[in-house]
Design a protein around this motif. Structure first.
Motif, PDB file in Angstrom:
ATOM      1  N   VAL B 173       0.843  -1.199   0.000  1.00  0.00           N
ATOM      2  CA  VAL B 173       0.000   0.000   0.000  1.00  0.00           C
ATOM      3  C   VAL B 173       0.882   1.254   0.000  1.00  0.00           C
ATOM      4  O   VAL B 173       0.612   2.206  -0.727  1.00  0.00           O
ATOM      5  N   ASP B 182      -3.805   9.187  -5.541  1.00  0.00           N
ATOM      6  CA  ASP B 182      -5.221   9.203  -5.918  1.00  0.00           C
ATOM      7  C   ASP B 182      -5.672   7.835  -6.407  1.00  0.00           C
ATOM      8  O   ASP B 182      -6.741   7.348  -6.046  1.00  0.00           O
ATOM      9  N   ALA B 183      -4.840   7.219  -7.244  1.00  0.00           N
ATOM     10  CA  ALA B 183      -5.198   5.891  -7.746  1.00  0.00           C
ATOM     11  C   ALA B 183      -5.294   4.901  -6.590  1.00  0.00           C
ATOM     12  O   ALA B 183      -6.150   4.013  -6.584  1.00  0.00           O
ATOM     13  N   THR B 184      -4.426   5.054  -5.591  1.00  0.00           N
ATOM     14  CA  THR B 184      -4.457   4.157  -4.441  1.00  0.00           C
ATOM     15  C   THR B 184      -5.709   4.399  -3.599  1.00  0.00           C
ATOM     16  O   THR B 184      -6.351   3.450  -3.141  1.00  0.00           O
ATOM     17  N   ALA B 185      -6.074   5.660  -3.425  1.00  0.00           N
ATOM     18  CA  ALA B 185      -7.314   5.971  -2.704  1.00  0.00           C
ATOM     19  C   ALA B 185      -8.518   5.417  -3.456  1.00  0.00           C
ATOM     20  O   ALA B 185      -9.470   4.916  -2.852  1.00  0.00           O
ATOM     21  N   ALA B 186      -8.452   5.472  -4.786  1.00  0.00           N
ATOM     22  CA  ALA B 186      -9.569   4.983  -5.605  1.00  0.00           C
ATOM     23  C   ALA B 186      -9.757   3.471  -5.448  1.00  0.00           C
ATOM     24  O   ALA B 186     -10.790   2.937  -5.806  1.00  0.00           O
ATOM     25  N   LEU B 187      -8.733   2.793  -4.913  1.00  0.00           N
ATOM     26  CA  LEU B 187      -8.859   1.353  -4.671  1.00  0.00           C
ATOM     27  C   LEU B 187      -9.260   1.059  -3.225  1.00  0.00           C
ATOM     28  O   LEU B 187      -9.210  -0.084  -2.770  1.00  0.00           O
ATOM     29  N   GLY B 188      -9.623   2.119  -2.490  1.00  0.00           N
ATOM     30  CA  GLY B 188     -10.163   1.909  -1.148  1.00  0.00           C
ATOM     31  C   GLY B 188      -9.146   2.015  -0.026  1.00  0.00           C
ATOM     32  O   GLY B 188      -9.433   1.610   1.100  1.00  0.00           O
ATOM     33  N   LYS B 189      -7.962   2.546  -0.307  1.00  0.00           N
ATOM     34  CA  LYS B 189      -6.949   2.639   0.750  1.00  0.00           C
ATOM     35  C   LYS B 189      -6.987   4.019   1.386  1.00  0.00           C
ATOM     36  O   LYS B 189      -7.045   5.042   0.678  1.00  0.00           O
ATOM     37  N   ASP B 190      -6.902   4.050   2.711  1.00  0.00           N
ATOM     38  CA  ASP B 190      -6.908   5.305   3.454  1.00  0.00           C
ATOM     39  C   ASP B 190      -5.494   5.887   3.431  1.00  0.00           C
ATOM     40  O   ASP B 190      -4.670   5.631   4.304  1.00  0.00           O
TER      41      ASP B 190
END
Ligand code: ATP
Ligand code: MG
Lengths: 262, 308
Positions: B173, B182-190
């Protein structure tokens, strides 16, 4: 609105210093449908996706997803509820392998949280093994199996697009927003993506909302079409209804009619 | 003299290795430009010194207390500034380290510029216990050897721990955030929570390094924790390589060998000129590395970018 709407947007407004990108848009997406969102360039489609996925904040209006209000919620919370988006300008994690891009998207991985990682390493490993199998299968479907170990940054533009869609599906979403998924992908592969989307809808009941400029694709693949122009929803219905709507024809006048933009 | 000299270089390399593990975690694996690492190190070291000298704590209990305080400082800095744009975050961390230094220079509790003295008796006891034991293998004459051994045991253990942690889904993560938050947040990561954890863990590593600095210099004064020391850490990251924990070890050994070894060069320069020459030599070496091998000696060229 409709009883089986998974997504309901009412009077959504979004301003960018003076420019009103979304201007009181209202529509709904039916659960289990494949819905196309179309409209001329600058109509506000991507901005609408940003609002739905939490990357932009509504000025006014409401968004309800699966019965709960998600307007103003953080992107990661919306994603965890099952509403996942891809980006018009592809965003793969270039410095990570294709497989790691996929594994990062796996939902509820206990190894991602330090307490559960330290207390239950075996559970984390088991979850990881399951995710890896799921990821293999998706990569196979999207023709990326041989690339699993490559850095995502080494993929071609079309392959990146595929990876981003596969990665979104890896989260096991109930609603997927795809912003121009076919752009830059060769037509054969594009058809394969569309077939896979149709199959997922059949098997899992996944709902898809996609932005697409190719009218042949929209008319042949979508159950419903939503048309935006200048920040508003000007028409919605079956492909046949939308195509016959004078307001739609008018919105496309000056650029091209929806039938001929293909 | 010469072996004692190199043992001391080894101690510095080990301590700054531990210090830089935290920077590698932040900059190399999370894409966070933490320029306040020296501040966290100072908090760890002074907490240990003050608790032992003023409060009569055991040195061994003061160490975890120093780590806890540095972690709290990390959380505070993170909560205050991690939501800012990444360049603003970097500036906020520099400001934090400066605030720490000014406070230590001027506050009564830290002894001002006189500093803190007399906290290392319990360490001396351990060291004196180790020396006869080292004497049986003919190494009893080197008084800094016990510290060298303990520092490197700690460094290697922490390095392996960080390497292990990086290979988990948690570490993945962090790399996702480094690549595109942003792409990481878009996958549900805080994203915010992970950045906070990354910073807090780096602060903990800095506190451990601060503990060993305290044992090494035997008395604490503010200039030991000058904010510029953070840039020593980044210099050795450039040498050893981004996104590689092995690179931290290699980079640290190389950096301190260069910086200290150049003391041994015989010149007719004044002391001040000679000191400048040492930094010039290190600087030239850094330029050569970044020109010939931009990812650093053990760095991964595909993962070296710290993206905005
Ligand atoms: N971050 C922003 N700041 C300012 N203006 C913006 C921003 N994002 C979009 N806009 C403007 O809002 C309007 C809608 O843009 P949007 O990207 O949503 O259109 P679109 O329907 O996705 O177009 P396309 O089909 O070209 O992708 C455009 O006029 C655009 O210039
Ligand atoms: Mg768009």
């Amino acid at each position: 609105m409709s009883a089986d709407a998974i997504l309901e947007v009412a009077d959504a407004v979004k301003d960018f210093d003076g420019l009103r990108a979304v201007d009181g848009a209202s529509f709904h997406v039916e659960r289990g449908s494949i819905t196309a969102l179309i409209g001329p360039n600058g109509a506000g489609k991507t901005t609408m996706f940003d609002l739905l996925s939490g990357f932009a904040r509504l000025n006014t209006g409401t968004i309800r997803f699966a019965g709960r209000s998600i307007g103003g919620m953080a992107p990661h919370r919306i994603a965890r509820l099952g509403l996942v988006r891809t980006f018009q300008l592809t965003r793969v994690l270039a410095g990570m392998s294709v497989m790691d891009n996929m594994l990062l998207a796996a939902p509820s991985q206990p190894g991602e949280h330090l307490p559960s990682l330290i207390l239950g390493p075996r559970r984390a490993r088991a979850a990881e093994a399951r995710s890896r199998a799921d990821a293999q299968a998706l990569l196979e479907t999207f023709g990326l199996r041989d690339k699993a170990r490559d850095y995502a940054g080494a993929l071609s533009g079309g392959q990146r697009k595929l990876l981003e869609i596969a990665r979104a599906l890896m989260t096991q979403p109930s609603l997927v927003l795809l912003d121009e998924p076919m752009a830059g992908v060769n037509p054969t592969l594009g058809r394969a993506i569309l077939d896979h989307i149709a199959a997922l809808r059949e098997q899992r009941g996944t709902t898809f909302l996609f932005v697409e400029h190719d009218m042949d694709v929209v008319m042949s693949r979508a159950d419903r079409v939503i048309v935006m122009a200048q920040g508003r929803v000007i028409s919605a219905g079956t492909p046949a209804q939308v195509r016959a709507d004078p307001a739609v024809v008018e919105a496309y006048l000056g650029s091209a009619s929806p039938e001929t933009t293909a | 003299m010469s072996i004692d000299f190199w043992i001391n270089v080894g101690v510095l390399a080990g301590i700054y290795g531990i210090f830089t593990l935290g920077l590698q975690l932040n900059a190399g694996f999370t894409g966070l430009l933490n320029f306040g690492q020296a501040g966290f190190m100072a908090i760890g070291a002074y907490t240990v010194g003050i608790l032992v000298v003023d409060r009569g704590w055991s040195l061994w209990l003061a160490l975890p207390a120093g780590i806890v305080l540095a972690v709290l400082a990390g959380l505070f800095v993170g909560i205050a500034s991690l939501r800012l744009r990444s360049d603003h975050f970097a500036i906020a961390t520099i400001a934090f380290a400066e605030i720490v230094r000014y406070t230590l220079q001027n506050a009564a509790f830290s002894g001002g510029n006189q500093g803190v003295l007399g906290f290392d008796a319990e360490w001396r006891a351990v060291s004196d216990w180790m020396l006869p034991w080292l004497a049986t293998i003919g190494l009893g004459a080197y008084t800094q050897l016990p510290l060298f051994i303990v520092v490197w045991l700690a460094f290697v253990a922490l390095l392996l721990m960080m390497k292990g942690l990086q290979a988990t889904p948690w570490g993945r993560v962090l790399r996702g955030i480094r690549e595109d938050e942003d792409a990481t947040a878009a996958l549900g990561k805080d994203v915010f929570a992970y950045k906070l954890q990354s910073l807090a863990l780096a602060a903990a590593l800095a506190a451990v390094a601060g503990f060993f600095v305290a044992l090494n210099v035997t008395y604490l004064y503010p200039t030991v924790f000058d904010p510029t020391f953070t840039f020593f850490g980044y210099a050795l990251l450039v040498l050893g390589g981004f996104a590689s924990y092995g690179g931290v070890a290699l980079g640290s050994v190389l950096f301190w060998t260069l910086l200290e070894g150049t003391r041994l060069i015989e010149t007719s320069l004044s002391a001040g000129q000679q000191a400048s020459l040492r930094f010039i030599i290190v600087g030239v070496f850094l330029l050569l590395i970044s020109r010939l091998r931009p990812q650093g000696l053990l760095g991964n060229v595909n993962e070296m970018r710290v993206r905005p």
